[in-house]
Design an enzyme around this catalytic site. Structure first.
Site, mmCIF file in Angstrom:
data_model
loop_
_atom_site.group_PDB
_atom_site.id
_atom_site.type_symbol
_atom_site.label_atom_id
_atom_site.label_comp_id
_atom_site.label_asym_id
_atom_site.label_seq_id
_atom_site.Cartn_x
_atom_site.Cartn_y
_atom_site.Cartn_z
ATOM 1 N N LYS A 14 68.381 71.158 20.514
ATOM 2 C CA LYS A 14 66.950 71.351 20.143
ATOM 3 C C LYS A 14 66.813 72.466 18.770
ATOM 4 O O LYS A 14 66.142 72.593 18.245
ATOM 5 C CB LYS A 14 65.369 71.786 21.255
ATOM 6 C CG LYS A 14 65.698 70.086 21.930
ATOM 7 C CD LYS A 14 64.930 70.845 22.973
ATOM 8 C CE LYS A 14 66.065 72.207 24.309
ATOM 9 N NZ LYS A 14 66.469 71.300 24.894
ATOM 10 N N ARG A 89 57.660 71.871 28.857
ATOM 11 C CA ARG A 89 58.244 70.900 29.269
ATOM 12 C C ARG A 89 57.492 70.416 30.439
ATOM 13 O O ARG A 89 58.594 70.682 31.319
ATOM 14 C CB ARG A 89 59.332 72.796 29.667
ATOM 15 C CG ARG A 89 60.797 72.875 28.854
ATOM 16 C CD ARG A 89 61.014 73.782 29.320
ATOM 17 N NE ARG A 89 62.822 74.173 29.320
ATOM 18 C CZ ARG A 89 63.552 74.461 28.233
ATOM 19 N NH1 ARG A 89 62.122 74.761 27.070
ATOM 20 N NH2 ARG A 89 65.087 74.372 28.006
ATOM 21 N N ARG A 134 74.470 84.476 26.932
ATOM 22 C CA ARG A 134 73.739 83.553 28.051
ATOM 23 C C ARG A 134 73.976 83.338 29.341
ATOM 24 O O ARG A 134 74.715 82.373 29.872
ATOM 25 C CB ARG A 134 73.187 82.593 27.310
ATOM 26 C CG ARG A 134 71.778 83.104 26.249
ATOM 27 C CD ARG A 134 71.601 81.846 25.414
ATOM 28 N NE ARG A 134 71.146 80.936 26.858
ATOM 29 C CZ ARG A 134 69.982 79.947 26.180
ATOM 30 N NH1 ARG A 134 70.073 79.731 25.106
ATOM 31 N NH2 ARG A 134 69.789 79.125 26.492
ATOM 32 N N ARG A 146 69.112 73.708 35.854
ATOM 33 C CA ARG A 146 68.128 73.520 34.476
ATOM 34 C C ARG A 146 68.747 71.719 34.137
ATOM 35 O O ARG A 146 67.308 71.823 34.315
ATOM 36 C CB ARG A 146 69.354 74.243 32.943
ATOM 37 C CG ARG A 146 69.213 75.667 33.112
ATOM 38 C CD ARG A 146 70.603 76.184 32.438
ATOM 39 N NE ARG A 146 69.716 76.173 30.786
ATOM 40 C CZ ARG A 146 70.613 76.268 30.375
ATOM 41 N NH1 ARG A 146 72.113 76.787 29.528
ATOM 42 N NH2 ARG A 146 70.440 76.218 28.360
HETATM 43 P P1 B4P Z 1 70.648 73.564 21.611
HETATM 44 O O1 B4P Z 1 69.874 73.033 20.202
HETATM 45 O O2 B4P Z 1 70.971 75.606 21.327
HETATM 46 O O3 B4P Z 1 70.161 73.506 22.946
HETATM 47 P P2 B4P Z 1 68.831 73.525 23.177
HETATM 48 O O4 B4P Z 1 68.607 72.398 23.827
HETATM 49 O O5 B4P Z 1 68.201 74.197 22.080
HETATM 50 O O6 B4P Z 1 68.316 74.772 24.347
HETATM 51 P P3 B4P Z 1 67.946 75.107 25.339
HETATM 52 O O7 B4P Z 1 67.307 74.131 26.385
HETATM 53 O O8 B4P Z 1 69.364 75.463 26.734
HETATM 54 O O9 B4P Z 1 67.424 76.053 25.720
HETATM 55 P P4 B4P Z 1 65.919 77.325 26.021
HETATM 56 O O10 B4P Z 1 66.252 78.237 25.051
HETATM 57 O O11 B4P Z 1 64.710 75.867 25.776
HETATM 58 O O12 B4P Z 1 72.750 73.459 21.561
HETATM 59 C C1 B4P Z 1 73.321 73.879 22.650
HETATM 60 C C2 B4P Z 1 75.284 74.196 21.769
HETATM 61 O O13 B4P Z 1 75.415 72.681 21.309
HETATM 62 C C3 B4P Z 1 75.067 74.657 21.155
HETATM 63 O O14 B4P Z 1 76.088 75.465 20.988
HETATM 64 C C4 B4P Z 1 74.891 74.019 19.762
HETATM 65 O O15 B4P Z 1 75.773 74.812 18.811
HETATM 66 C C5 B4P Z 1 75.492 72.908 20.509
HETATM 67 N N1 B4P Z 1 75.038 71.549 19.580
HETATM 68 C C6 B4P Z 1 74.620 71.194 18.998
HETATM 69 N N2 B4P Z 1 73.901 69.877 18.647
HETATM 70 C C7 B4P Z 1 75.932 69.583 18.721
HETATM 71 C C8 B4P Z 1 76.341 68.815 18.074
HETATM 72 N N3 B4P Z 1 75.750 67.040 17.791
HETATM 73 N N4 B4P Z 1 77.363 67.910 18.324
HETATM 74 C C9 B4P Z 1 77.905 69.004 19.112
HETATM 75 N N5 B4P Z 1 77.390 70.511 19.831
HETATM 76 C C10 B4P Z 1 75.790 70.208 19.308
HETATM 77 O O16 B4P Z 1 65.957 77.448 27.024
HETATM 78 C C11 B4P Z 1 66.224 78.666 27.911
HETATM 79 C C12 B4P Z 1 65.525 78.752 29.323
HETATM 80 O O17 B4P Z 1 64.236 79.111 28.737
HETATM 81 C C13 B4P Z 1 65.146 77.383 30.348
HETATM 82 O O18 B4P Z 1 66.422 76.999 30.946
HETATM 83 C C14 B4P Z 1 64.141 77.746 30.764
HETATM 84 O O19 B4P Z 1 64.489 78.969 32.042
HETATM 85 C C15 B4P Z 1 63.498 79.374 30.675
HETATM 86 N N6 B4P Z 1 62.125 78.123 29.370
HETATM 87 C C16 B4P Z 1 62.142 77.642 27.625
HETATM 88 N N7 B4P Z 1 60.892 77.545 27.043
HETATM 89 C C17 B4P Z 1 60.308 77.397 28.788
HETATM 90 C C18 B4P Z 1 59.117 76.733 28.827
HETATM 91 N N8 B4P Z 1 59.001 75.628 27.967
HETATM 92 N N9 B4P Z 1 58.787 76.456 30.320
HETATM 93 C C19 B4P Z 1 59.213 77.301 30.702
HETATM 94 N N10 B4P Z 1 60.390 77.351 31.222
HETATM 95 C C20 B4P Z 1 61.094 77.526 30.107
#
Ligand code: B4P
Length: 190
Positions: A14, A89, A134, A146
């Site tokens: 995302k 979420r 992180r 998670r």
């Molecule tokens: P990202 O793109 O960083 O992953 P994400 O889905 O955005 O992240 P996430 O769910 O962990 O975090 P968030 O900050 O929202 O990709 C991850 C990795 O994959 C990267 O290293 C990237 O390079 C790699 N990648 C991406 N695309 C790829 C591809 N096509 N092929 C290979 N590799 C690839 O949340 C963190 C925490 O914050 C939650 O656990 C919760 O505690 C809290 N939180 C956030 N929002 C909340 C909400 N609305 N309500 C309650 N708690 C919340």
């Protein structure tokens, strides 16, 4: 206004896709994860409370994140549109978001879900954990927690948008550019 929700489990890409989307469509990026990490870095009371939960792989309370999003919407009144990344979420967050947008005479255009299997998620997050610093990426048990939180509390949010005929699911496995092309095919229809 183009208002996109990017949806998917932790590590689905995302945040990665959001960076490319804001450039192409000039949207304001609202990532609740980034906002929370910023609060932690600044040592605010909210950050201190949020960190305790995030480090265990748990969600932060709805009222906290809803308040954060409300403030950001108010601070960006002239935006062409928004990318909601990692929010909503829970179903309660989705309901609150609908109400907030309605009060601004706008609404969600579409939710785009990135489909990635658990094994690939764990692999990506552990890899990121090596240099992101992180704490929630470093430990396989926390990553699994998670994913569990996602399956129990977040996955039902898809039905919320399905019932409004605003849900599209795409394959989140492949190169970042291939996935981006699939997302733009959807976004370009609005
Ligand atoms: P990202 O793109 O960083 O992953 P994400 O889905 O955005 O992240 P996430 O769910 O962990 O975090 P968030 O900050 O929202 O990709 C991850 C990795 O994959 C990267 O290293 C990237 O390079 C790699 N990648 C991406 N695309 C790829 C591809 N096509 N092929 C290979 N590799 C690839 O949340 C963190 C925490 O914050 C939650 O656990 C919760 O505690 C809290 N939180 C956030 N929002 C909340 C909400 N609305 N309500 C309650 N708690 C919340």
């Amino acid at each position: 206004m183009l208002n996109l929700v990017l949806f998917g489990p932790p590590g689905a890409g995302k945040g990665t896709q959001s960076q490319k989307l804001i450039e192409k469509y000039q949207l304001v990026h609202l990532s609740t994860g980034d906002i929370l990490r910023n609060e932690i870095a600044n040592g605010t009371q909210l950050g201190i409370e949020a960190k305790k939960l995030m480090d265990q792989g748990l969600l932060v309370p709805d009222e906290v994140v809803i308040g954060m999003i409300s403030n950001k919407l108010d601070a960006n009144r002239d935006a062409r549109g928004f990318i909601f990344d990692g929010f909503p979420r829970t179903v309660a967050q989705a309901e609150a978001l609908d109400a907030l947008l309605l009060s601004k005479d706008t609404s969600i255009s579409v939710m785009i879900a990135l489909n990635v299997d658990d094994q690939e998620l764990e692999k990506r997050l552990l890899l990121r954990g090596k240099d992101s610093g992180r704490p929630d990426d470093a430990n396989p048990e926390i990553i699994r927690k998670r994913i569990e939180e996602y399956n129990s509390k977040t996955a039902p949010v898809a039905n919320f948008y399905k019932s409004q005929a605003k849900f599209v699911s795409i394959n989140g496995i492949g190169s970042i550019d291939e996935i981006f092309t699939e997302i733009t095919k959807v976004a370009d229809t609005f």
